[in-house]
Write an enzyme that holds these catalytic residues in place. Structure first.
Site, mmCIF file in Angstrom:
data_model
loop_
_atom_site.group_PDB
_atom_site.id
_atom_site.type_symbol
_atom_site.label_atom_id
_atom_site.label_comp_id
_atom_site.label_asym_id
_atom_site.label_seq_id
_atom_site.Cartn_x
_atom_site.Cartn_y
_atom_site.Cartn_z
ATOM 1 N N SER A 102 -0.925 11.924 -7.335
ATOM 2 C CA SER A 102 0.142 11.020 -7.753
ATOM 3 C C SER A 102 1.508 11.711 -7.807
ATOM 4 O O SER A 102 2.005 12.179 -6.802
ATOM 5 C CB SER A 102 -0.234 10.393 -9.097
ATOM 6 N N ASP A 241 6.608 7.064 -6.327
ATOM 7 C CA ASP A 241 6.040 8.396 -6.533
ATOM 8 C C ASP A 241 5.161 8.768 -5.340
ATOM 9 O O ASP A 241 5.071 8.019 -4.364
ATOM 10 C CB ASP A 241 5.275 8.476 -7.854
ATOM 11 N N ASP A 243 2.073 8.811 -4.527
ATOM 12 C CA ASP A 243 1.011 7.954 -3.987
ATOM 13 C C ASP A 243 1.372 6.473 -4.031
ATOM 14 O O ASP A 243 0.545 5.622 -3.698
ATOM 15 C CB ASP A 243 -0.320 8.206 -4.698
ATOM 16 N N ASP A 245 2.009 4.238 -6.439
ATOM 17 C CA ASP A 245 1.542 3.248 -7.417
ATOM 18 C C ASP A 245 2.525 3.044 -8.562
ATOM 19 O O ASP A 245 2.285 2.241 -9.455
ATOM 20 C CB ASP A 245 0.151 3.600 -7.958
#
Length: 446
Positions: A102, A241, A243, A245
């Protein structure tokens, strides 16, 4: 969750090369997960990743473990976490696996799972995977081994899904948007979504090299985005960010727009359109101004533990739609089964275009309360939260704040810290109260 050996609130995560983010553990995890997830008879698993260099190693190791369990693997390449959730559901796979840490630096990585419905795995399934991790690998017969292949059109499929969330009677034509993809998994997705909907865009963080993910860019580092928005006189900026999400935003005037601001905009728009369906789920860290706004509007509001997993659990339990964290994890179950930064951004743009207002104008009546946060290290053998003096000073501060603030004390989930947070209308008063409580917590820790 506290009894888990390997899984945290969002899969398995750590520094690459240190257990459990090692190739041997990833092979074992692939085998254990494949064994459990294929028990229903569905032996198809999708695997996506972000742009970290270590993703190649973990992808190969997971592949070996999954194939040994008789599971066929289809690789998506670099794809946002919410894209893997969507495609898992879309392709009717048994599960989706994301290799990502992440918003963490490149030297960390992680492995997390989605069920066939595109939601996080139930605790019972994770517990069964953990049980098998303590057993030796038992390969299926050679003729029953899984096969590996790639889905080449995964990015295009997800781009079309994102665009479908934006109303067909609206357009982004004429909007000037800066998009920061954190050199992460959205680098080849988010710019195309915005361009294909008509926006004029400038790109930041769309040149990943394997080690620059989240480096001074993205949702956790907004300076570059803010500077570019002001320099180009853009209407707004998006920051995702690594990833994809979570999302943070910047207005034309340079105001930082966090998850609480976004939830305010989405909930207000949903109520106006008659699509709210119940109430809103925030977290223990959601700003008190958000709770006060919903209370004044007679909109139910509940706080979940910190973590998008817990927000989703509350939403599902209550059959509500909208929730999220101030860190930028935004969930709207009307559109997706998990938090999605791109889709949350498109919902904000929908509100702007529907009302004919700028992002600054949408937020002009929403003023967040000042927060003061103090971290206090404590002896793990003690429990300062149960100390009578600490309880007394907390009660005294709560009485002083009345209905215009709150106090929150919670233990960190990763280190021996007590986090003392106080909110109220006056920043100096809030800071003074937080330091008073922290002083008593420190005294009780010795």
């Amino acid at each position: 969750m506290s009894q888990r050996k390997y899984f945290g609130t969002d899969g398995v995560r750590g520094r690459v090369g240190d257990f459990p983010i090692t190739p041997d553990f990833a092979v074992k995890l692939g085998w254990a997960a494949g064994t459990v997830l294929s028990a229903s008879g569905n032996q198809r698993v999708l695997v996506g990743k972000d742009t970290r260099l270590s993703g190649y190693m973990l992808e190969s190791a997971l592949e070996a473990g999954l194939l040994s369990a008789g599971v066929s693997v289809e690789f998506l390449g670099p794809m946002p976490t919410p894209a893997v959730a969507y495609l898992t559901r879309n392709f009717r796979a048994a599960a989706g696996i994301v290799i990502s840490a992440s918003h963490n630096p490149y030297y960390d990585n992680g492995i997390k799972f989605f069920s066939d419905s595109g939601s996080k795995l139930p605790d019972s399934v994770e517990a069964e995977i953990e049980r098998l991790l303590d057993e030796p690998i038992r390969c299926v017969p050679s003729e029953n081994m899984g096969r590996a292949s790639r889905i080449d059109d995964a990015p295009g499929r997800y781009i079309e899904f994102c665009k479908s969330v934006f109303p067909s009677d609206l357009s982004l034509k004429g909007l000037r948007i800066v998009v920061d993809c954190a050199h992460g998994a959205t680098y080849h997705i988010a710019p195309d979504v915005l361009k294909e909907l008509g926006a004029d865009i400038w790109e930041i963080g769309t040149e990943p090299n394997g080690v620059n993910i989240n480096e001074k860019c993205g949702a956790t580092h907004l300076d570059a985005l803010r500077d570019k928005v002001i320099e180009e006189k853009a209407d707004l900026g998006f920051a995702l960010d690594g990833d994809g999400d979570r999302i943070m935003m910047v207005t034309a005037s340079g105001r930082i727009v966090d998850g609480d601001d976004i939830i305010y905009i989405l909930a207000r728009a949903a109520q106006q359109d008659g699509l709210l369906q119940g109430g809103i789920v925030g977290t223990l860290m959601s700003n008190f101004a958000l709770e006060k706004f919903f209370t004044d509007r007679r909109i139910p509001f509940v706080r979940a533990k910190v973590g998008d997993r817990y927000v989703m659990e509350e939403l599902v339990k209550r059959d509500w739609r909208i929730g999220g964290e101030n860190s930028g994890h935004i969930i709207n179950r009307q559109f997706h089964s998990t938090g999605d930064g791109i889709i949350a951004g498109l919902q904000v743009l929908t509100a702007m275009q529907r009302e004919g207002r700028t992002l600054d104008e949408l937020l002009e009546n929403f003023v967040k309360f000042p927060q003061a946060l103090v971290n206090v290290r404590f002896n793990s053998d003690s429990d300062p939260l149960e100390d009578d003096t600490v309880k007394a000073v907390v009660q005294e501060v709560e009485r002083a704040l009345g209905n215009n603030g709150r106090v929150l004390l919670r233990k960190s989930g990763t280190e021996p810290l007590i986090r003392v947070m106080v909110e109220g209308k006056d920043a100096k008063t809030v800071r003074k109260f937080a330091e008073e409580i922290a002083s008593e917590v420190e005294a009780a820790s010795n």
